[in-house]
Design a protein around this motif. Structure first.
Motif, short mmCIF file in Angstrom:
data_model
loop_
_atom_site.label_atom_id
_atom_site.label_comp_id
_atom_site.label_asym_id
_atom_site.label_seq_id
_atom_site.Cartn_x
_atom_site.Cartn_y
_atom_site.Cartn_z
N PRO A 109 0.81 -1.24 0.00
CA PRO A 109 0.00 0.00 0.00
C PRO A 109 0.83 1.28 0.00
O PRO A 109 0.33 2.33 -0.41
CB PRO A 109 -0.83 -0.13 1.30
N ASP A 110 2.07 1.20 0.45
CA ASP A 110 2.93 2.38 0.44
C ASP A 110 3.70 2.52 -0.87
O ASP A 110 4.56 3.40 -0.99
CB ASP A 110 3.92 2.34 1.60
N CYS A 111 3.41 1.65 -1.82
CA CYS A 111 4.14 1.72 -3.10
C CYS A 111 3.20 1.42 -4.28
O CYS A 111 3.45 0.49 -5.05
CB CYS A 111 5.31 0.75 -3.10
N PRO A 112 2.13 2.21 -4.43
CA PRO A 112 1.23 1.96 -5.55
C PRO A 112 1.86 2.23 -6.91
O PRO A 112 1.51 1.61 -7.91
CB PRO A 112 0.07 2.93 -5.28
N ILE A 113 2.83 3.15 -6.93
CA ILE A 113 3.56 3.47 -8.17
C ILE A 113 5.06 3.33 -7.88
O ILE A 113 5.59 3.97 -6.97
CB ILE A 113 3.27 4.91 -8.65
N GLY A 114 5.72 2.49 -8.66
CA GLY A 114 7.16 2.32 -8.48
C GLY A 114 7.91 2.74 -9.73
O GLY A 114 7.48 2.47 -10.85
N LYS A 115 9.03 3.41 -9.53
CA LYS A 115 9.84 3.88 -10.66
C LYS A 115 11.32 3.61 -10.39
O LYS A 115 11.81 3.82 -9.27
CB LYS A 115 9.62 5.38 -10.90
N TRP A 116 12.03 3.17 -11.45
CA TRP A 116 13.46 2.96 -11.36
C TRP A 116 14.18 4.23 -11.83
O TRP A 116 13.79 4.83 -12.82
CB TRP A 116 13.90 1.78 -12.21
N ASP A 117 15.21 4.61 -11.11
CA ASP A 117 15.96 5.83 -11.42
C ASP A 117 17.45 5.53 -11.38
O ASP A 117 17.92 4.74 -10.56
CB ASP A 117 15.60 6.93 -10.41
N ASP A 118 18.21 6.19 -12.27
CA ASP A 118 19.67 6.02 -12.27
C ASP A 118 20.33 7.18 -11.54
O ASP A 118 21.29 7.78 -12.03
CB ASP A 118 20.20 5.88 -13.70
N ASN A 119 19.84 7.50 -10.37
CA ASN A 119 20.34 8.59 -9.54
C ASN A 119 21.86 8.51 -9.41
O ASN A 119 22.40 7.55 -8.86
CB ASN A 119 19.67 8.51 -8.16
N SER A 120 22.54 9.55 -9.87
CA SER A 120 24.01 9.53 -9.89
C SER A 120 24.60 9.59 -8.48
O SER A 120 25.75 9.22 -8.27
CB SER A 120 24.54 10.70 -10.72
N THR A 121 23.83 10.07 -7.51
CA THR A 121 24.32 10.17 -6.13
C THR A 121 23.69 9.09 -5.25
O THR A 121 23.87 9.11 -4.03
CB THR A 121 24.01 11.56 -5.55
N GLY A 122 22.98 8.16 -5.84
CA GLY A 122 22.32 7.12 -5.05
C GLY A 122 23.28 6.13 -4.45
O GLY A 122 23.00 5.50 -3.42
N LEU A 123 24.43 5.94 -5.09
CA LEU A 123 25.46 5.04 -4.58
C LEU A 123 26.40 5.83 -3.67
O LEU A 123 26.83 6.93 -4.02
CB LEU A 123 26.24 4.43 -5.74
#
Length: 205
Positions: A98-112
């Motif tokens: 219920p907390d993730c009705p829409i999910g998206k993948w992102d290549d966030n450059s600062t995520g790592l």
């Protein structure tokens, strides 16, 4: 009998032909050079055919010796794990929460994390949104997929992440599960990801 007559006639014709070849037409001396040339050409053709056949056989034997199976993925490259497989499974599992009705993948450059950023050759993070048009995610980094340049750095990253989050390490690939989806069993999610990789790797944390 007709058959015997035909055979005799054929034999007589063959003997006549041989006789002509030996003595030439009307008793003249045969042109042996022409006959020799013809035979030489035929012999060369036959030799070429034999060599061609032997060459083809050698090629086939070489291919068989090398093996005709498709190369299996190396464990150091993540075994049977790939981003497409992980993304498909993640979308299916986490978007039921219920907390993730829409999910998206992102290549966030600062995520790592910065300490590992230079070692990561491929990075994707899965964020959850309340609505499709929401500008900010409701839950950030509920899944992280990273391919590293080597297995040593992948292991170091996995061990660090596993202090707080369930983490799957498969060769030089790491999948980290977030902690923001209370209705989802994240260890069970990682077990499913590991099954996609053919059971390879280990779950830490």
């Amino acid at each position: 009998m007709p058959t015997l007559t035909g055979s005799r006639q054929t034999g007589h014709a063959n003997r006549s032909m041989i006789s002509v070849m030996r003595r030439g037409p009307t008793g003249s001396t045969p042109d042996t050079s022409a006959v020799a040339t013809t035979w030489s050409k035929e012999l060369i053709v036959q030799i070429r055919r034999i060599l061609a056949a032997l060459g083809a056989t050698a090629v086939i034997m070489t291919i068989n010796a090398c093996g005709g199976d498709e190369p299996t993925p190396a464990a150091g490259n993540g075994g049977g794990l790939s981003y497409d497989k992980v993304a498909s499974l993640t979308n299916e599992r986490l978007m039921k929460d219920p907390d993730c009705p829409i999910g998206k993948w992102d290549d966030n450059s600062t995520g790592l994390d910065e300490a590992f950023r230079s070692d990561g050759k491929f990075f994707k993070q899965f964020d959850c949104y309340k609505t499709a048009d929401a500008s900010l995610p409701h839950r950030v980094q509920q899944a992280i997929y990273v391919e590293f340049t080597n297995a040593e750095r992948a292991k170091a990253y996995a061990q660090e992440q596993s202090i707080l989050y369930p983490t799957l390490l498969v060769g030089s690939t790491v999948v980290v599960a977030g902690s923001g989806l209370e209705a989802t069993d994240m260890k069970a999610y990682l077990s499913a990801v590991q099954a996609v990789a053919g059971g390879a790797g280990e779950i830490l944390g």
